[in-house]
Design a protein around this motif. Structure first.
Motif, mmCIF file in Angstrom:
data_model
loop_
_atom_site.group_PDB
_atom_site.id
_atom_site.type_symbol
_atom_site.label_atom_id
_atom_site.label_comp_id
_atom_site.label_asym_id
_atom_site.label_seq_id
_atom_site.Cartn_x
_atom_site.Cartn_y
_atom_site.Cartn_z
ATOM 1 N N MET A 45 16.276 -8.650 9.639
ATOM 2 C CA MET A 45 15.514 -7.286 9.312
ATOM 3 C C MET A 45 14.953 -6.360 10.141
ATOM 4 N N SER A 46 14.936 -5.543 10.213
ATOM 5 C CA SER A 46 13.397 -4.503 11.275
ATOM 6 C C SER A 46 12.448 -3.688 10.303
ATOM 7 N N TYR A 47 11.775 -3.171 10.384
ATOM 8 C CA TYR A 47 11.244 -2.201 9.777
ATOM 9 C C TYR A 47 11.012 -0.904 10.492
ATOM 10 N N TRP A 48 10.374 -0.263 10.056
ATOM 11 C CA TRP A 48 10.133 1.484 10.584
ATOM 12 C C TRP A 48 9.416 2.732 9.948
ATOM 13 N N LEU A 49 9.265 3.585 10.603
ATOM 14 C CA LEU A 49 8.390 4.100 10.131
ATOM 15 C C LEU A 49 9.184 5.407 10.127
ATOM 16 N N PHE A 50 9.325 7.216 9.544
ATOM 17 C CA PHE A 50 10.436 7.913 9.270
ATOM 18 C C PHE A 50 8.994 9.021 8.593
ATOM 19 N N LYS A 51 8.800 9.957 9.924
ATOM 20 C CA LYS A 51 7.667 11.110 9.945
ATOM 21 C C LYS A 51 8.211 12.515 8.850
ATOM 22 N N SER A 52 8.062 12.493 8.424
ATOM 23 C CA SER A 52 8.586 14.144 8.332
ATOM 24 C C SER A 52 7.305 14.983 7.038
ATOM 25 N N GLU A 53 6.935 16.589 7.568
ATOM 26 C CA GLU A 53 6.185 17.728 6.995
ATOM 27 C C GLU A 53 6.902 17.454 5.418
ATOM 28 N N VAL A 54 5.742 17.756 4.675
ATOM 29 C CA VAL A 54 6.030 17.749 3.063
ATOM 30 C C VAL A 54 6.982 19.053 3.110
ATOM 31 N N SER A 55 6.627 19.955 3.736
ATOM 32 C CA SER A 55 6.984 21.626 3.580
ATOM 33 C C SER A 55 8.222 21.596 4.426
ATOM 34 N N THR A 56 8.886 20.822 4.925
ATOM 35 C CA THR A 56 10.477 20.077 6.169
ATOM 36 C C THR A 56 11.018 19.258 4.777
ATOM 37 N N TRP A 57 10.832 18.314 4.487
ATOM 38 C CA TRP A 57 11.324 17.047 4.052
ATOM 39 C C TRP A 57 10.094 16.686 3.437
ATOM 40 N N SER A 58 10.503 16.208 1.925
ATOM 41 C CA SER A 58 9.139 16.124 1.520
ATOM 42 C C SER A 58 9.626 14.430 0.926
ATOM 43 N N TRP A 59 8.929 13.713 0.215
ATOM 44 C CA TRP A 59 9.162 12.559 -0.481
ATOM 45 C C TRP A 59 10.312 13.093 -1.639
ATOM 46 N N ASP A 60 10.052 13.639 -2.664
ATOM 47 C CA ASP A 60 10.638 14.243 -3.910
ATOM 48 C C ASP A 60 11.749 14.431 -3.567
ATOM 49 N N GLN A 61 11.434 15.413 -2.412
ATOM 50 C CA GLN A 61 13.256 15.729 -1.580
ATOM 51 C C GLN A 61 13.753 14.556 -1.979
ATOM 52 N N GLN A 62 13.972 13.150 -0.718
ATOM 53 C CA GLN A 62 14.330 12.151 -0.607
ATOM 54 C C GLN A 62 14.863 11.753 -2.148
ATOM 55 N N VAL A 63 13.657 11.306 -2.247
ATOM 56 C CA VAL A 63 14.079 10.685 -3.998
ATOM 57 C C VAL A 63 15.217 11.438 -4.825
ATOM 58 N N ALA A 64 15.250 12.782 -4.589
ATOM 59 C CA ALA A 64 15.991 13.723 -6.016
ATOM 60 C C ALA A 64 17.475 12.652 -4.984
ATOM 61 N N LEU A 80 4.996 10.396 17.499
ATOM 62 C CA LEU A 80 6.327 10.101 17.598
ATOM 63 C C LEU A 80 6.830 9.749 16.236
ATOM 64 N N SER A 81 8.272 10.574 15.324
ATOM 65 C CA SER A 81 8.756 10.626 14.717
ATOM 66 C C SER A 81 9.780 9.912 13.661
ATOM 67 N N VAL A 82 10.418 8.534 14.622
ATOM 68 C CA VAL A 82 10.791 7.506 13.936
ATOM 69 C C VAL A 82 10.033 6.436 15.324
ATOM 70 N N GLN A 83 10.081 5.335 14.363
ATOM 71 C CA GLN A 83 8.907 4.663 15.121
ATOM 72 C C GLN A 83 9.114 3.241 14.490
ATOM 73 N N PRO A 84 9.248 2.110 15.139
ATOM 74 C CA PRO A 84 9.315 0.631 14.490
ATOM 75 C C PRO A 84 8.342 0.120 14.177
ATOM 76 N N VAL A 85 8.432 -0.868 13.239
ATOM 77 C CA VAL A 85 6.906 -1.356 12.501
ATOM 78 C C VAL A 85 7.319 -2.708 12.356
#
Length: 139
Positions: A1-20, A118-123
């Protein structure tokens, strides 16, 4: 398995929208950076990622899972741009701020600490575990 980080501005796409979006998830679309796109091309179904609110919040707030591998981005006809689909897994017990990451010497080499744009990055697995520890969420 690999790990990543996804960045988003709350006003564009928020955690709550992702959960929904539930188990159906959502395309991580609109990425127009070759390095970020290339990271998505490396992702496999089942990989996990942190969901990071950029701009004012600057904090990791949740965990997502890759549910569809790289495919054409539906927001453009330009075949250079791909995306993956992700779904929310769970929120972190406590958000982990960028400042917390920068203050922890174990995260000195983390891409987030050194390339905050960087909006998508490895962890790395070690970084993943440190962030979970900082959140108070060791599972």
């Amino acid at each position: 398995m690999s790990y990543w980080l996804f960045k988003s501005e709350v006003s564009t796409w928020s955690w709550d929208q992702q959960v929904a979006k539930g188990d159906a998830g959502e395309e991580w679309d609109g990425v127009r950076n070759y390095q970020a796109r290339n990271h998505m091309r490396e992702m496999k179904v089942g990989d996990l990622g942190f969901f990071y609110h950029s701009q004012k919040e600057k904090e990791i707030v949740g965990i997502v899972e890759v549910i569809a591998e790289s495919h054409p981005d539906s927001t453009t006809d330009d075949d250079r741009w791909d995306c993956v689909d992700i779904k929310a897994v769970r929120p972190l017990k406590n958000p982990v701020t960028l400042a917390m990451c920068k203050d922890d010497p174990r995260l000195a080499d983390m891409v987030l600490v050194n390339n905050t744009r960087l909006s998508v990055q490895p962890v790395t697995e070690q970084e993943w575990n440190v962030v979970l520890e900082l959140s108070g969420d060791k599972t």
